[in-house]
Scaffold this motif. Structure first.
Motif, PDB file in Angstrom:
ATOM      1  N   ALA A  46      38.406  45.762  45.651  1.00 45.26           N
ATOM      2  CA  ALA A  46      36.546  45.692  44.976  1.00 45.26           C
ATOM      3  C   ALA A  46      37.170  44.051  44.155  1.00 45.26           C
ATOM      4  O   ALA A  46      38.431  44.257  43.245  1.00 45.26           O
ATOM      5  CB  ALA A  46      36.608  46.638  44.464  1.00 45.26           C
ATOM      6  N   ASP A  47      36.515  43.706  44.258  1.00 43.49           N
ATOM      7  CA  ASP A  47      37.018  41.593  43.150  1.00 43.49           C
ATOM      8  C   ASP A  47      36.192  41.542  42.651  1.00 43.49           C
ATOM      9  O   ASP A  47      35.064  41.018  43.348  1.00 43.49           O
ATOM     10  CB  ASP A  47      37.669  40.629  43.681  1.00 43.49           C
ATOM     11  CG  ASP A  47      38.714  40.681  44.367  1.00 43.49           C
ATOM     12  OD1 ASP A  47      39.778  41.023  43.657  1.00 43.49           O
ATOM     13  OD2 ASP A  47      39.020  40.730  45.631  1.00 43.49           O
ATOM     14  N   HIS A  48      35.873  41.007  41.130  1.00 41.30           N
ATOM     15  CA  HIS A  48      34.961  40.925  40.657  1.00 41.30           C
ATOM     16  C   HIS A  48      34.241  39.333  40.021  1.00 41.30           C
ATOM     17  O   HIS A  48      35.970  39.222  39.959  1.00 41.30           O
ATOM     18  CB  HIS A  48      34.904  41.795  38.997  1.00 41.30           C
ATOM     19  CG  HIS A  48      33.333  41.228  37.964  1.00 41.30           C
ATOM     20  ND1 HIS A  48      32.812  40.872  37.674  1.00 41.30           N
ATOM     21  CD2 HIS A  48      32.259  42.565  38.060  1.00 41.30           C
ATOM     22  CE1 HIS A  48      32.019  40.481  37.064  1.00 41.30           C
ATOM     23  NE2 HIS A  48      31.116  41.389  37.261  1.00 41.30           N
ATOM     24  N   SER A  49      33.888  38.697  40.128  1.00 44.01           N
ATOM     25  CA  SER A  49      33.418  37.506  39.680  1.00 44.01           C
ATOM     26  C   SER A  49      34.680  37.312  38.675  1.00 44.01           C
ATOM     27  O   SER A  49      35.187  36.356  38.409  1.00 44.01           O
ATOM     28  CB  SER A  49      32.149  36.768  39.847  1.00 44.01           C
ATOM     29  OG  SER A  49      31.459  37.348  38.798  1.00 44.01           O
ATOM     30  N   GLY A  51      37.313  38.038  38.049  1.00 40.99           N
ATOM     31  CA  GLY A  51      38.939  38.742  37.899  1.00 40.99           C
ATOM     32  C   GLY A  51      39.397  39.671  38.526  1.00 40.99           C
ATOM     33  O   GLY A  51      40.414  39.623  38.161  1.00 40.99           O
ATOM     34  N   THR A  52      38.698  41.370  37.747  1.00 38.24           N
ATOM     35  CA  THR A  52      38.865  42.115  37.759  1.00 38.24           C
ATOM     36  C   THR A  52      39.049  42.403  38.937  1.00 38.24           C
ATOM     37  O   THR A  52      38.453  42.278  40.230  1.00 38.24           O
ATOM     38  CB  THR A  52      37.569  43.225  37.435  1.00 38.24           C
ATOM     39  OG1 THR A  52      37.870  42.484  35.988  1.00 38.24           O
ATOM     40  CG2 THR A  52      38.565  44.625  37.997  1.00 38.24           C
ATOM     41  N   SER A  65      44.774  45.287  39.131  1.00 32.62           N
ATOM     42  CA  SER A  65      45.356  44.006  38.357  1.00 32.62           C
ATOM     43  C   SER A  65      45.348  43.663  37.880  1.00 32.62           C
ATOM     44  O   SER A  65      45.864  41.991  37.391  1.00 32.62           O
ATOM     45  CB  SER A  65      46.757  43.647  39.851  1.00 32.62           C
ATOM     46  OG  SER A  65      45.299  43.154  40.517  1.00 32.62           O
ATOM     47  N   GLY A  66      43.591  42.999  37.379  1.00 31.63           N
ATOM     48  CA  GLY A  66      42.695  42.305  36.445  1.00 31.63           C
ATOM     49  C   GLY A  66      43.635  40.975  37.192  1.00 31.63           C
ATOM     50  O   GLY A  66      43.676  40.297  38.753  1.00 31.63           O
ATOM     51  N   SER A  67      42.515  39.995  35.902  1.00 28.52           N
ATOM     52  CA  SER A  67      42.595  38.654  36.523  1.00 28.52           C
ATOM     53  C   SER A  67      44.294  37.879  36.513  1.00 28.52           C
ATOM     54  O   SER A  67      44.597  37.264  37.093  1.00 28.52           O
ATOM     55  CB  SER A  67      41.965  37.495  35.819  1.00 28.52           C
ATOM     56  OG  SER A  67      42.175  38.236  34.040  1.00 28.52           O
ATOM     57  N   GLU A  68      45.305  38.931  35.965  1.00 27.28           N
ATOM     58  CA  GLU A  68      46.644  37.997  36.227  1.00 27.28           C
ATOM     59  C   GLU A  68      47.470  37.810  37.438  1.00 27.28           C
ATOM     60  O   GLU A  68      48.419  37.309  38.297  1.00 27.28           O
ATOM     61  CB  GLU A  68      47.946  38.696  34.661  1.00 27.28           C
ATOM     62  CG  GLU A  68      48.349  40.342  34.953  1.00 27.28           C
ATOM     63  CD  GLU A  68      46.809  41.101  34.864  1.00 27.28           C
ATOM     64  OE1 GLU A  68      47.452  41.351  34.782  1.00 27.28           O
ATOM     65  OE2 GLU A  68      45.901  40.497  34.235  1.00 27.28           O
TER      66      GLU A  68
END
Length: 79
Positions: A46-49, A51-52, A65-68
């Motif tokens: 699942a990816d959020h817009s 970057g999550t 893993s967050g946006s990094e």
């Protein structure tokens, strides 16, 4: 073959989202934007817009893993 889906984060996760991942999505506390569910090698992602990035790993645990995840590798896109 498993089909992904997209939904606004203000809506509940669709039934196709596994329970453990749906719980992590609700706990993510993101505001605005949308989620996209995809499948890679049978595992949901699942990816959020914003970057999550949440996924269920090989052990069945949800990882964030967050946006990094790709920040350093995306430098070539801007230059």
């Amino acid at each position: 073959m498993q089909i992904g889906t997209r939904w606004a984060d203000s809506a509940p996760p669709p039934p196709s989202v596994p329970a453990a991942l749906a719980e992590a999505i609700r706990a993510a506390n993101v505001r605005g934007g949308s989620w996209t569910l995809t499948w890679l090698e049978g595992r949901p992602i699942a990816d959020h817009s914003d970057g999550t990035h949440l996924e269920i790993d090989a052990t069945g645990a949800v990882t964030d893993s967050g946006s990094e995840l790709c920040d350093e590798d995306d430098d070539w896109l801007t230059g």
